[in-house]
Design a protein around this motif. Sequence first.
Motif, mmCIF file in Angstrom:
data_model
loop_
_atom_site.group_PDB
_atom_site.id
_atom_site.type_symbol
_atom_site.label_atom_id
_atom_site.label_comp_id
_atom_site.label_asym_id
_atom_site.label_seq_id
_atom_site.Cartn_x
_atom_site.Cartn_y
_atom_site.Cartn_z
ATOM 1 N N ILE A 13 2.750 6.470 -8.851
ATOM 2 C CA ILE A 13 2.000 7.581 -8.271
ATOM 3 C C ILE A 13 2.391 7.447 -6.797
ATOM 4 O O ILE A 13 2.009 6.461 -6.150
ATOM 5 C CB ILE A 13 0.480 7.392 -8.471
ATOM 6 C CG1 ILE A 13 0.146 7.481 -9.962
ATOM 7 C CG2 ILE A 13 -0.315 8.422 -7.656
ATOM 8 C CD1 ILE A 13 -1.272 7.025 -10.308
ATOM 9 N N SER A 16 0.268 5.899 -3.998
ATOM 10 C CA SER A 16 -0.474 4.660 -4.293
ATOM 11 C C SER A 16 -0.012 3.491 -3.408
ATOM 12 O O SER A 16 1.184 3.236 -3.259
ATOM 13 C CB SER A 16 -0.271 4.296 -5.770
ATOM 14 O OG SER A 16 -0.325 2.897 -5.953
ATOM 15 N N TYR A 18 -0.420 0.326 -4.045
ATOM 16 C CA TYR A 18 0.241 -0.719 -4.845
ATOM 17 C C TYR A 18 1.710 -0.333 -5.063
ATOM 18 O O TYR A 18 2.590 -1.205 -5.100
ATOM 19 C CB TYR A 18 -0.439 -0.878 -6.207
ATOM 20 C CG TYR A 18 -1.794 -1.547 -6.156
ATOM 21 C CD1 TYR A 18 -1.901 -2.937 -6.047
ATOM 22 C CD2 TYR A 18 -2.967 -0.804 -6.250
ATOM 23 C CE1 TYR A 18 -3.140 -3.560 -6.023
ATOM 24 C CE2 TYR A 18 -4.212 -1.412 -6.228
ATOM 25 C CZ TYR A 18 -4.296 -2.792 -6.113
ATOM 26 O OH TYR A 18 -5.526 -3.404 -6.087
ATOM 27 N N THR A 54 -1.388 1.049 -15.579
ATOM 28 C CA THR A 54 -1.276 1.213 -14.122
ATOM 29 C C THR A 54 0.182 1.247 -13.664
ATOM 30 O O THR A 54 1.087 0.761 -14.343
ATOM 31 C CB THR A 54 -2.006 0.073 -13.378
ATOM 32 O OG1 THR A 54 -1.403 -1.166 -13.717
ATOM 33 C CG2 THR A 54 -3.477 0.035 -13.709
#
Length: 260
Positions: A13, A16, A18, A54
């Motif tokens: 994404i 994001s 992370y 995720t």
Amino acid sequence: MRAGVTLPRLITIPVSHYCEKARWALDRALIDYVEEGHVPVLHWRATLPRHTRTVPLLVTMGATLKSSGEILRWCDARTTGGKHLYPTDPAHRREVEELEAHFDAKLGPATRRWAYSFLLPDKRRALEVLTPGVPPSEARAFAEGYGFFAKLMARGMGLNEAGAQRSRERIRAIFAEVSGRLADGRRYLVGERFTAADLAFAALAIPAVAPPSFPWLPLFDRLPPTLRAEIEGFRATPAGRFALAIYRDERPRMRVSLAS
Ligand SMILES: N[C@@H](CCC(=O)N[C@@H](CS)C(=O)NCC(=O)O)C(=O)O
């Protein structure tokens, strides 16, 4: 890119933090890769078949790496020229790994939930932040079904006033810990060199300090005044100044483009 070589694929994404943590490590290690960005929720079409939900995911010829931490270690194994993210000294390495795990588990979820508490109620701004770098068909579906997607995301993050407040307090607490560590004038969190601890802190602090060169966030001046005031508060702490300086000085040029 060399013909016939399958590049590692970074599934993200794009905004994001992370994912930015993983992208930063790939760029620092000068590893060629392609990025496949998705909007939240629809990213599951890429993750669930790989038995995870995720992002980031790094799909390589040999394996699929399922977290930012695994991706940093994979990059480190391919790093040359003294630019390792994990020290060889065992005590330093342990400290770096503990800090990275702490920021992954506590700081990342807190900055995310706090930031989404501003973003999700504002559809126009949410689309501006979440759709660059994703396929146009996904951007359209996300815009059309925004109410549905936002509700799922809010439920997934436990987003409500009390949750946002707990996240704000957690960010303050972790920033206070980091400010305490920096109080002796050290340049990096562990030892004399930039490590995965610095990278993880600066990446996962992104929503709270909004580094000017991070391309997915709207320009600071265009943020709502209440959010600007909170970001200014985080930026003014030693930890906030440190995160901004590390991002400015240690984040190499981004090697992927924003094009979808
Ligand atoms: N510990 C994981 C956390 C990754 C993470 O939480 N990713 C978020 C994006 S910020 C995500 O994919 N959320 C979507 C979901 O949970 O479905 C890592 O370091 O990669």
